[in-house]
Design a protein around this motif. Structure first.
Motif, PDB file in Angstrom:
ATOM      1  N   SER A  16       0.832  -1.205   0.000  1.00 52.80           N
ATOM      2  CA  SER A  16       0.000   0.000   0.000  1.00 52.80           C
ATOM      3  C   SER A  16       0.861   1.247   0.000  1.00 52.80           C
ATOM      4  O   SER A  16       2.068   1.187   0.258  1.00 52.80           O
ATOM      5  N   ASP A  17       0.228   2.368  -0.288  1.00 49.17           N
ATOM      6  CA  ASP A  17       0.904   3.660  -0.179  1.00 49.17           C
ATOM      7  C   ASP A  17       1.182   3.931   1.306  1.00 49.17           C
ATOM      8  O   ASP A  17       0.307   3.734   2.147  1.00 49.17           O
ATOM      9  N   PRO A  18       2.400   4.365   1.650  1.00 57.00           N
ATOM     10  CA  PRO A  18       2.698   4.655   3.058  1.00 57.00           C
ATOM     11  C   PRO A  18       1.768   5.696   3.678  1.00 57.00           C
ATOM     12  O   PRO A  18       1.644   5.757   4.906  1.00 57.00           O
ATOM     13  N   LYS A  19       1.111   6.500   2.842  1.00 55.87           N
ATOM     14  CA  LYS A  19       0.197   7.530   3.362  1.00 55.87           C
ATOM     15  C   LYS A  19      -1.216   7.004   3.578  1.00 55.87           C
ATOM     16  O   LYS A  19      -2.083   7.740   4.059  1.00 55.87           O
ATOM     17  N   MET A  20      -1.460   5.771   3.247  1.00 62.96           N
ATOM     18  CA  MET A  20      -2.795   5.206   3.461  1.00 62.96           C
ATOM     19  C   MET A  20      -3.117   5.211   4.948  1.00 62.96           C
ATOM     20  O   MET A  20      -2.263   4.851   5.774  1.00 62.96           O
ATOM     21  N   PRO A  21      -4.328   5.604   5.342  1.00 59.46           N
ATOM     22  CA  PRO A  21      -4.671   5.652   6.768  1.00 59.46           C
ATOM     23  C   PRO A  21      -4.421   4.323   7.476  1.00 59.46           C
ATOM     24  O   PRO A  21      -4.833   3.267   6.988  1.00 59.46           O
ATOM     25  N   GLN A  22      -3.744   4.388   8.622  1.00 51.49           N
ATOM     26  CA  GLN A  22      -3.384   3.171   9.337  1.00 51.49           C
ATOM     27  C   GLN A  22      -4.617   2.412   9.809  1.00 51.49           C
ATOM     28  O   GLN A  22      -4.602   1.171   9.881  1.00 51.49           O
ATOM     29  N   ASP A  23      -5.700   3.123  10.113  1.00 54.78           N
ATOM     30  CA  ASP A  23      -6.885   2.410  10.582  1.00 54.78           C
ATOM     31  C   ASP A  23      -7.479   1.511   9.503  1.00 54.78           C
ATOM     32  O   ASP A  23      -8.051   0.453   9.800  1.00 54.78           O
ATOM     33  N   LEU A  24      -7.307   1.895   8.228  1.00 55.39           N
ATOM     34  CA  LEU A  24      -7.794   1.047   7.140  1.00 55.39           C
ATOM     35  C   LEU A  24      -6.877  -0.163   6.938  1.00 55.39           C
ATOM     36  O   LEU A  24      -7.348  -1.271   6.640  1.00 55.39           O
ATOM     37  N   ASN A  92      -0.722  -9.418 -12.231  1.00 60.27           N
ATOM     38  CA  ASN A  92      -0.697  -8.195 -13.036  1.00 60.27           C
ATOM     39  C   ASN A  92      -2.026  -7.822 -13.696  1.00 60.27           C
ATOM     40  O   ASN A  92      -2.361  -6.633 -13.772  1.00 60.27           O
ATOM     41  N   PRO A  93      -2.826  -8.776 -14.200  1.00 58.84           N
ATOM     42  CA  PRO A  93      -4.101  -8.381 -14.818  1.00 58.84           C
ATOM     43  C   PRO A  93      -5.065  -7.678 -13.864  1.00 58.84           C
ATOM     44  O   PRO A  93      -5.994  -6.998 -14.307  1.00 58.84           O
ATOM     45  N   TYR A  94      -4.833  -7.822 -12.561  1.00 56.53           N
ATOM     46  CA  TYR A  94      -5.697  -7.188 -11.573  1.00 56.53           C
ATOM     47  C   TYR A  94      -5.166  -5.831 -11.123  1.00 56.53           C
ATOM     48  O   TYR A  94      -5.783  -5.165 -10.284  1.00 56.53           O
ATOM     49  N   LEU A  95      -4.019  -5.420 -11.684  1.00 58.30           N
ATOM     50  CA  LEU A  95      -3.347  -4.212 -11.225  1.00 58.30           C
ATOM     51  C   LEU A  95      -3.403  -3.099 -12.264  1.00 58.30           C
ATOM     52  O   LEU A  95      -3.441  -3.356 -13.468  1.00 58.30           O
ATOM     53  N   SER A  96      -3.350  -1.862 -11.774  1.00 60.25           N
ATOM     54  CA  SER A  96      -3.158  -0.720 -12.661  1.00 60.25           C
ATOM     55  C   SER A  96      -1.712  -0.700 -13.120  1.00 60.25           C
ATOM     56  O   SER A  96      -0.854  -1.428 -12.580  1.00 60.25           O
ATOM     57  N   GLY A  97      -1.395   0.141 -14.093  1.00 61.32           N
ATOM     58  CA  GLY A  97      -0.017   0.259 -14.562  1.00 61.32           C
ATOM     59  C   GLY A  97       0.928   0.646 -13.446  1.00 61.32           C
ATOM     60  O   GLY A  97       2.035   0.105 -13.339  1.00 61.32           O
ATOM     61  N   GLU A  98       0.514   1.572 -12.603  1.00 66.15           N
ATOM     62  CA  GLU A  98       1.351   2.001 -11.492  1.00 66.15           C
ATOM     63  C   GLU A  98       1.551   0.878 -10.484  1.00 66.15           C
ATOM     64  O   GLU A  98       2.652   0.687  -9.956  1.00 66.15           O
ATOM     65  N   GLN A  99       0.502   0.111 -10.212  1.00 68.65           N
ATOM     66  CA  GLN A  99       0.621  -1.004  -9.276  1.00 68.65           C
ATOM     67  C   GLN A  99       1.507  -2.117  -9.835  1.00 68.65           C
ATOM     68  O   GLN A  99       2.227  -2.771  -9.085  1.00 68.65           O
ATOM     69  N   GLN A 100       1.479  -2.301 -11.146  1.00 70.18           N
ATOM     70  CA  GLN A 100       2.378  -3.278 -11.755  1.00 70.18           C
ATOM     71  C   GLN A 100       3.833  -2.877 -11.537  1.00 70.18           C
ATOM     72  O   GLN A 100       4.698  -3.722 -11.251  1.00 70.18           O
TER      73      GLN A 100
END
Length: 219
Positions: A16-24, A92-100
């Motif tokens: 995940s993105d390090p800025k994603m809320p920790q509670d999530l 990969n088919p489940y990911l966006s380009g950035e997530q890949q």
């Protein structure tokens, strides 16, 4: 240089993105801990249909809306292949380009990890390597969608030398390599989760460190 946060719940790893809320992130971690424990009581083999169906049902009870789930077919024409390459090709088919790009960076980083990441990977793999010649693991992106948690996760079963997470980067003969995979895509209903949250946390109290770990990677 970008960063990505890795969170392991036993053999399951989310990025995940390090800025994603920790509670999530915690919501995913706590519910996954409980769901995987319930599944193990039904069948200790994470590559089994019974394990996956039980885990999916428990996650639904804990607030996750499952939008897609099932067993995946995997076919490989190469004579030899690294399990890490299989991870990418199925996910990969489940990911966006950035997530890949993130996934490729994660796999590159854990191929030659620093000391902190090595400790995290050892924690994760201890639960993934169920036998010396079999590994069950999962990877996928955890994101924030409409102010809630959303995840696309692929669960893998491999019958290769599973003595270490380094085995992911050792070529295996595809004629002998048996691969199973399940996908699950979910979005968290926060209202339902919040109603279950206190009871859930109480049930896993004192056991969190045994099942959950995290680290941040520089990609």
């Amino acid at each position: 240089m970008s960063q990505v946060k890795l969170t392991a719940v036993d053999q399951t790893m989310a990025f995940s993105d390090p800025k994603m809320p920790q509670d999530l992130i915690d919501a995913w971690s706590y519910t996954t801990t409980f769901a995987q424990a319930a599944a193990r009581h039904v069948n200790p083999d994470p590559s089994s249909d019974a394990y996956f169906k039980t885990m999916r049902a428990e996650l639904s009870n804990l607030g996750w809306i499952v939008t897609d789930a099932g067993r995946l077919n995997y076919n490989q024409s190469s004579n030899k292949i690294e399990p890490a390459t299989i991870v990418k090709s199925i996910l990969n088919p489940y990911l966006s380009g950035e997530q890949q790009k993130q996934l490729a960076g994660i796999l590159d980083a854990i191929k030659q990890p620093d000391v902190k990441a090595t400790g995290f990977l050892d924690f994760w793999w201890k639960k993934a390597s169920t036998h010396a010649d079999k590994a069950n693991m999962a990877m996928g992106p955890l994101t924030e969608v409409n102010n809630s948690a959303n995840i696309s996760m692929i669960h893998y079963g491999f019958n290769f030398d599973a003595s270490s997470w380094r085995s992911l980067f050792v070529e295996s003969s595809t004629a002998k390599l048996d691969v199973s995979a399940f996908n699950i895509e979910m979005n968290l209903n926060l209202d339902l989760y919040n109603r279950e949250k206190s009871a859930l946390i109480s049930k896993i109290s004192g056991k969190v460190d045994q099942h959950i770990d995290d680290t941040v990677l520089d990609l």
